[in-house]
Scaffold this motif. Structure first.
Motif, PDB file in Angstrom:
ATOM      1  N   LEU A  14     -88.081 131.404 -12.442  1.00 46.53           N
ATOM      2  CA  LEU A  14     -87.157 130.281 -12.453  1.00 46.53           C
ATOM      3  C   LEU A  14     -85.726 130.771 -12.610  1.00 46.53           C
ATOM      4  N   THR A  15     -84.777 129.928 -12.210  1.00 44.50           N
ATOM      5  CA  THR A  15     -83.362 130.209 -12.435  1.00 44.50           C
ATOM      6  C   THR A  15     -82.974 129.713 -13.824  1.00 44.50           C
ATOM      7  N   ASP A  16     -81.733 129.948 -14.212  1.00 40.66           N
ATOM      8  CA  ASP A  16     -81.250 129.487 -15.512  1.00 40.66           C
ATOM      9  C   ASP A  16     -81.247 127.964 -15.616  1.00 40.66           C
ATOM     10  N   THR A  17     -81.225 127.279 -14.489  1.00 39.40           N
ATOM     11  CA  THR A  17     -81.216 125.816 -14.506  1.00 39.40           C
ATOM     12  C   THR A  17     -82.616 125.213 -14.461  1.00 39.40           C
ATOM     13  N   GLY A  18     -83.637 126.077 -14.445  1.00 38.34           N
ATOM     14  CA  GLY A  18     -85.002 125.582 -14.419  1.00 38.34           C
ATOM     15  C   GLY A  18     -85.558 125.333 -13.041  1.00 38.34           C
ATOM     16  N   HIS A  19     -84.795 125.663 -12.005  1.00 38.34           N
ATOM     17  CA  HIS A  19     -85.294 125.544 -10.640  1.00 38.34           C
ATOM     18  C   HIS A  19     -86.078 126.801 -10.266  1.00 38.34           C
ATOM     19  N   ILE A  20     -86.939 126.671  -9.281  1.00 39.12           N
ATOM     20  CA  ILE A  20     -87.670 127.837  -8.789  1.00 39.12           C
ATOM     21  C   ILE A  20     -86.710 128.747  -8.034  1.00 39.12           C
ATOM     22  N   LYS A  21     -86.752 130.021  -8.350  1.00 41.41           N
ATOM     23  CA  LYS A  21     -85.863 130.982  -7.707  1.00 41.41           C
ATOM     24  C   LYS A  21     -86.357 131.257  -6.285  1.00 41.41           C
ATOM     25  N   VAL A  22     -85.482 131.041  -5.295  1.00 39.38           N
ATOM     26  CA  VAL A  22     -85.838 131.257  -3.896  1.00 39.38           C
ATOM     27  C   VAL A  22     -84.740 132.035  -3.187  1.00 39.38           C
ATOM     28  N   ASP A  23     -85.112 132.652  -2.052  1.00 33.67           N
ATOM     29  CA  ASP A  23     -84.104 133.293  -1.220  1.00 33.67           C
ATOM     30  C   ASP A  23     -83.666 132.327  -0.129  1.00 33.67           C
ATOM     31  N   ALA A  24     -82.899 132.822   0.828  1.00 29.15           N
ATOM     32  CA  ALA A  24     -82.341 131.944   1.854  1.00 29.15           C
ATOM     33  C   ALA A  24     -83.401 131.351   2.776  1.00 29.15           C
ATOM     34  N   SER A  25     -84.606 131.936   2.767  1.00 33.22           N
ATOM     35  CA  SER A  25     -85.703 131.396   3.565  1.00 33.22           C
ATOM     36  C   SER A  25     -86.680 130.595   2.712  1.00 33.22           C
ATOM     37  N   LEU A  26     -86.290 130.339   1.449  1.00 34.64           N
ATOM     38  CA  LEU A  26     -87.069 129.544   0.501  1.00 34.64           C
ATOM     39  C   LEU A  26     -88.338 130.245   0.033  1.00 34.64           C
ATOM     40  N   LYS A  27     -88.345 131.580   0.129  1.00 34.60           N
ATOM     41  CA  LYS A  27     -89.438 132.353  -0.441  1.00 34.60           C
ATOM     42  C   LYS A  27     -89.199 132.519  -1.938  1.00 34.60           C
ATOM     43  N   THR A  28     -90.252 132.390  -2.727  1.00 34.14           N
ATOM     44  CA  THR A  28     -90.151 132.600  -4.167  1.00 34.14           C
ATOM     45  C   THR A  28     -90.344 134.072  -4.479  1.00 34.14           C
ATOM     46  N   THR A  29     -90.397 134.394  -5.770  1.00 37.14           N
ATOM     47  CA  THR A  29     -90.623 135.781  -6.188  1.00 37.14           C
ATOM     48  C   THR A  29     -92.083 136.177  -6.084  1.00 37.14           C
TER      49      THR A  29
ATOM     50  N   ILE B 249     -82.080 116.919   3.273  1.00 37.59           N
ATOM     51  CA  ILE B 249     -82.038 118.366   3.045  1.00 37.59           C
ATOM     52  C   ILE B 249     -83.450 118.904   2.853  1.00 37.59           C
ATOM     53  N   ALA B 250     -84.314 118.152   2.154  1.00 36.51           N
ATOM     54  CA  ALA B 250     -85.709 118.562   2.018  1.00 36.51           C
ATOM     55  C   ALA B 250     -86.378 118.634   3.387  1.00 36.51           C
ATOM     56  N   TYR B 251     -86.017 117.717   4.280  1.00 33.46           N
ATOM     57  CA  TYR B 251     -86.567 117.776   5.636  1.00 33.46           C
ATOM     58  C   TYR B 251     -86.142 119.071   6.333  1.00 33.46           C
ATOM     59  N   ASP B 252     -84.897 119.481   6.115  1.00 30.70           N
ATOM     60  CA  ASP B 252     -84.450 120.751   6.700  1.00 30.70           C
ATOM     61  C   ASP B 252     -85.169 121.929   6.048  1.00 30.70           C
ATOM     62  N   ASP B 253     -85.481 121.811   4.750  1.00 25.12           N
ATOM     63  CA  ASP B 253     -86.294 122.841   4.088  1.00 25.12           C
ATOM     64  C   ASP B 253     -87.631 123.002   4.802  1.00 25.12           C
ATOM     65  N   TYR B 254     -88.221 121.880   5.196  1.00 22.54           N
ATOM     66  CA  TYR B 254     -89.478 121.939   5.965  1.00 22.54           C
ATOM     67  C   TYR B 254     -89.289 122.752   7.233  1.00 22.54           C
ATOM     68  N   ARG B 255     -88.199 122.530   7.956  1.00 25.91           N
ATOM     69  CA  ARG B 255     -87.974 123.257   9.205  1.00 25.91           C
ATOM     70  C   ARG B 255     -87.784 124.749   8.951  1.00 25.91           C
ATOM     71  N   ILE B 256     -87.114 125.072   7.839  1.00 31.09           N
ATOM     72  CA  ILE B 256     -86.885 126.480   7.507  1.00 31.09           C
ATOM     73  C   ILE B 256     -88.204 127.191   7.224  1.00 31.09           C
ATOM     74  N   VAL B 257     -89.046 126.586   6.386  1.00 27.25           N
ATOM     75  CA  VAL B 257     -90.326 127.219   6.042  1.00 27.25           C
ATOM     76  C   VAL B 257     -91.246 127.271   7.260  1.00 27.25           C
ATOM     77  N   TYR B 258     -91.270 126.208   8.038  1.00 25.65           N
ATOM     78  CA  TYR B 258     -92.125 126.198   9.232  1.00 25.65           C
ATOM     79  C   TYR B 258     -91.730 127.321  10.187  1.00 25.65           C
ATOM     80  N   ASP B 259     -90.434 127.467  10.428  1.00 25.19           N
ATOM     81  CA  ASP B 259     -89.976 128.541  11.309  1.00 25.19           C
ATOM     82  C   ASP B 259     -90.346 129.908  10.746  1.00 25.19           C
TER      83      ASP B 259
END
Length: 466
Positions: free
Chosen positions: A294-309, A328-338
């Motif tokens: 997690l990040t300091d704000t409690g979010h899941i830590k991800v890279d620019a392609s939304l991959k976690t650790t 924006i979540a819809y665009d997240d779907y497109r990023i992960v799908y690609d």
């Protein structure tokens, strides 16, 4: 735990949470023949169709109808004094939600997604144990796991606040009686939208915020006009005010004690709404057992392609720290799908359009004027009152303005619309910006008259011919 994982059911893709990105990934991958399971603990389709975007806009539209009803004489109609039945308002919203859930259920079925109702917790790398709603449990593993658990309203530790059982947006949407006096904590998107809606229904409304104004990231001229509009609807503001304590119970009688530069003050109301931010839903789901940081704000830590650790695990939407918008979540779907298909899309540098659904709306894309000044970015400003967009005169809704920042190369740096139908004006400007077109591409369009979009021609024509 090891034996339970050995007895698990394996899928190609496992999704935790059915919010925007998660559900679209499940539908798309399922339609392609992947073996997909999706785990959801409560809201089929996530918060947007159930307790957030669409239900709130449904209520906001009902409030606009109530606003129109008070103006009937202006349109030549002579009807009895209108009143508001919040039970009917709520049922209209509920009927829409039921229809949306039915649509979602059909899409999960038609795309061969195994939809599992239950509480999912990681028990190891790419392994989730689900406590089923109907009883019992299942352990699921997958080649790819996607976390789409969203966020929830933040309720602070202010003395007495939680004991007062304040409403969040979830409870606000279920009101069947009109609050006599509603206090709203927070002058952000949710707070302002609900404040205006309830004021239009007939409640006395007071908004409290610790900042000196609404929406600190917006330009001063925008906020000055927006605040004036909301005040005209009956919304009272207490800025620069810190909440020291709360007593009583929301729904009957509640008291909020604040301090500000003028001293201390006590406000009494019947209802209290908390709209002071969002907290990611990342606690208590065993992320540490899956190697997900997690990040300091409690979010899941991800890279620019939304991959976690953790290998083979992605996170999308609010829980991953993406801007808290469904689009924006819809665009997240497109990023992960690609990414899953061997492509490469990233979150870096993407457009983040947004709309505040007060009435009139506030819409924005790109650079703010205050930011340009602070960063010493050269620009030309063009600004147009909404009254100059002739369609607004036919509607009797002429308040607000359009503004745009134009760079030295004639490209559009930023655009803001405060006025009737403002949200619908974003897409053409976004398209020009994403394509790197000069502002003249919009200026020189032949746009149907009289429409709101025609205002873009007027706005960009005011810079003069080139």
């Amino acid at each position: 735990m090891a034996s339970s994982i050995m007895d698990s059911e394996h899928f190609e893709v496992l999704i935790l949470g059915s919010g925007e990105a998660g559900k679209y990934l499940s539908w798309t991958l399922g339609s392609e023949g992947k073996r997909v399971a999706l785990v959801e603990r409560r809201y089929i389709g996530g918060s947007c169709p159930n307790i957030a975007c669409l239900p709130s806009k449904n209520i906001i539209h009902s409030a606009k109808v109530a606003w129109y009803a008070r103006r009937l004489n202006e349109f030549g109609m002579k009807l009895p004094e209108p009143g508001v039945d919040m039970g009917v308002v709520r049922e209209r919203k509920r009927a829409m939600v039921r229809a949306l859930i039915d649509v979602h259920n059909k899409r999960f079925a038609s795309n061969h997604v195994e939809f599992i109702c239950g509480e999912g917790v990681f028990v190891g790398p790419r392994a989730i144990s689900v406590a089923l709603q109907q009883g019992g449990s299942r352990v699921l593993t997958a080649d790819t796991v996607i976390v789409s658990t969203g966020s929830r309203a933040t309720v602070s530790d202010t003395p007495g606040l939680r004991a007062s059982e304040p409403m969040t947006h979830v409870e606000e949407l279920e009101l069947d009686t009109l609050p006599e006096h509603l206090i709203v904590l927070g002058a952000g998107y949710i707070g302002l939208e609900f404040a205006q809606a309830m004021a239009r229904f007939g409640s006395k409304v007071t908004v409290i915020d610790r900042n000196s104004r609404c929406l600190a990231h917006e330009d001063e001229d925008v906020i000055t006009e927006l605040t004036r509009m909301l005040s005209a609807d009956g919304v009272a503001f207490k800025f620069d005010s810190a909440v020291e304590s709360v007593s009583g119970r929301s729904g009957s009688a509640v008291e909020v004690r604040i301090s500000n530069p003028d001293g201390k003050e006590s406000l009494k109301a019947t209802h209290l709404l908390v709209a002071t931010g969002r907290t990611p839903n990342t606690e208590g789901i065993g992320l540490e057992r899956a190697g997900i940081d997690l990040t300091d704000t409690g979010h899941i830590k991800v890279d620019a392609s939304l991959k976690t650790t953790a290998e083979g695990v992605f996170a999308v939407g609010d829980c991953a720290g993406s801007p808290n918008f469904t689009h924006i979540a819809y665009d997240d779907y497109r990023i992960v799908y690609d990414e899953l298909k061997g492509g490469r899309r990233v979150t870096t540098g993407r457009q983040v359009p947004y709309v505040l659904f007060t009435d009139p709306e506030l819409a924005h894309i790109g650079l703010h004027e205050d930011d340009a000044k602070r960063r010493k970015i050269s620009y030309r400003l063009t600004k147009l009152p909404m009254a100059a967009v002739l369609r607004t005169r036919t509607l009797g809704e002429t308040e607000g303005f359009l503004k745009a920042l134009i760079g030295d190369d004639d490209r559009i740096l930023g655009f803001t619309a405060l006025g009737a139908g403002a949200g619908e004006l974003l897409a053409p400007v976004q398209l020009a910006m994403s394509a790197g077109l000069p502002y003249t591409a919009l200026r020189d369009l032949i746009v149907t008259h009289p429409t709101l979009t025609e205002g873009l021609v007027y706005l960009f024509s005011s810079l003069g011919q080139k």
